[in-house]
Design a protein around this motif. Structure first.
Motif, PDB file in Angstrom:
ATOM      1  N   GLU A  76       4.274  -6.343   3.539  1.00 57.37           N
ATOM      2  CA  GLU A  76       4.052  -5.325   4.555  1.00 57.37           C
ATOM      3  C   GLU A  76       5.309  -5.076   5.374  1.00 57.37           C
ATOM      4  O   GLU A  76       6.298  -5.793   5.263  1.00 57.37           O
ATOM      5  N   ASP A  92       6.259   1.998   6.541  1.00 60.86           N
ATOM      6  CA  ASP A  92       4.989   1.287   6.312  1.00 60.86           C
ATOM      7  C   ASP A  92       4.142   2.112   5.352  1.00 60.86           C
ATOM      8  O   ASP A  92       3.626   3.152   5.758  1.00 60.86           O
ATOM      9  N   ASP A  93       3.918   1.770   4.106  1.00 59.00           N
ATOM     10  CA  ASP A  93       4.421   0.561   3.492  1.00 59.00           C
ATOM     11  C   ASP A  93       5.223   0.913   2.245  1.00 59.00           C
ATOM     12  O   ASP A  93       5.174   0.214   1.251  1.00 59.00           O
ATOM     13  N   HIS A 109       0.826  -1.208   0.000  1.00 62.95           N
ATOM     14  CA  HIS A 109       0.000   0.000   0.000  1.00 62.95           C
ATOM     15  C   HIS A 109       0.856   1.253   0.000  1.00 62.95           C
ATOM     16  O   HIS A 109       1.961   1.277   0.545  1.00 62.95           O
ATOM     17  N   GLU A 138      -5.088   1.943   2.566  1.00 59.83           N
ATOM     18  CA  GLU A 138      -5.038   0.739   3.406  1.00 59.83           C
ATOM     19  C   GLU A 138      -5.246   1.088   4.868  1.00 59.83           C
ATOM     20  O   GLU A 138      -5.891   0.357   5.618  1.00 59.83           O
ATOM     21  N   GLU A 139      -4.678   2.214   5.280  1.00 64.59           N
ATOM     22  CA  GLU A 139      -4.622   2.554   6.706  1.00 64.59           C
ATOM     23  C   GLU A 139      -5.988   2.885   7.298  1.00 64.59           C
ATOM     24  O   GLU A 139      -6.129   2.996   8.511  1.00 64.59           O
TER      25      GLU A 139
HETATM   26 ZN   LIG Z   1       1.046  -1.180   6.409  1.00 64.92          ZN
END
Ligand SMILES: [Zn+2]
Length: 333
Positions: free
Chosen positions: A192, A134-135, A70, A166-167
């Protein structure tokens, strides 16, 4: 492209500000890195996820992998429609008190509609430190893998999805899975960075993620990961990473076979051990090992590579122990 260019890929991607729904800087940079890569085709889906396919010749690995990473990270964005100069919403999983304390310390820096924690990117031979590992590290791993496949002229087919939002609950991955463009013989592999828990450690190698906080992932796909790592002599860890949930949960719930690999992440979501806002970090060797593993996964066929299926193993034991079974069973009354 030699492995040293990994550093320039990392630098170019890690300096892009990003936030849920505001991944345009990262997406443009990934496109710039891959646009001249031989055998790679890029496109956007309707959600704005970036899809990439490397196709060189007719051969395929079994299964055909879809690497997923992501492009967003917890950060501030301008509230939609707001014209106030200092109005920001924070999106992503970080408690409000810690966010507020970070703002008070003057760590927030705005660029356009996005504001991120303001830390320098620091890359050494052993460690990568940045505001948003991340990420973006997952995205960089995919870019590097595709460039390496092209450089080595590996004949194979592999797909990638660089997802949005995604978060805030895997929205991009959900759209992808609901409109799955990659065929039924493919397996989604979530790449990830995650907090190492349940025995996993920083520097212990990429973590083959048997599951997350929500789901348990695909058994056969996991077996291919384990076998490939073993064959290639790549040091890995195998763990349930249940301190968070990843996109494999979203794709699997949509009926796509899914599994994950995570790079151990320090200061997950920018919180250090004292719960202060801090840069995230990963170990360089963990990242390099993951790229090795990804290359091996798509460059090898996994039909009959030594390991027997579970059925074959049990049936063999059944034959081996037939006399014991007979002798023991007679004594049951
Ligand atoms: Zn992540």
């Amino acid at each position: 492209m030699p492995m040293t260019n990994l550093n320039s890929i990392l630098k170019r991607l890690l300096k892009q500000p990003t936030a849920p729904f505001h991944e345009y800087h990262v997406r443009a940079e990934i496109e710039a890195l891959l646009k001249d890569c031989p055998h790679v085709k890029l496109k956007h889906d309707k959600f704005g996820n970036l899809l990439a396919t490397y196709k060189n010749g007719k051969s395929k690995s079994k299964p055909t992998w879809v690497f997923g990473a992501h492009m967003d990270h917890p950060a501030f964005i301008k509230p939609p429609g707001s014209t106030k100069r200092d109005a920001w919403d924070f999106l992503g999983g970080v408690p409000q008190a810690e966010v507020d304390a970070g703002v008070k310390r003057g760590l927030r820096k705005a660029k356009g509609q996005i504001a991120t924690w303001n830390f320098p990117t620091n890359i050494t031979n052993t460690r990568i430190e940045a505001t948003a590992c991340d990420d973006i590290i997952g995205c960089a791993a995919i870019v590097m893998t595709f460039l390496e496949l092209a450089r080595l002229n590996i004949q194979t087919t592999v797909h990638a999805a660089f997802t949005r939002a995604e978060e805030v609950g895997w929205l991009g991955a959900w759209h992808l899975a609901q409109n799955w463009p990659f065929g039924t013989d493919s397996v989604f592999l979530s790449l990830e960075t995650s907090r190492p828990v349940n025995g996993a450690v920083m520097g212990g190698g990429p973590i083959l993620r048997v599951g997350d906080r929500v789901s348990i992932f695909d058994n056969e796909a996991m077996a291919v990961l384990i076998t490939t790592a073993k064959e290639q002599g790549i040091r890995v860890q195998r763990c349930l990473l249940d301190a968070g949930a990843c996109e494999a949960t979203a794709t699997q719930a949509s009926g796509i076979r899914s599994v994950g690999i995570s790079i151990p992440l320090g200061n997950y979501h920018n919180l250090n051990d004292a719960r202060q806002i801090a840069p995230e970090f990963v170990m360089m060797d963990d990242l390099k090992s993951m790229i090795q593993l990804l290359k091996a996964l798509v460059a090898t066929k996994h039909d009959g590579i030594g390991e027997r299926t579970i059925r074959e193993r049990v049936e063999l034991r059944m034959q081996e122990h037939a006399e014991h079974l007979k002798a023991g069973s007679k004594l049951f009354k």
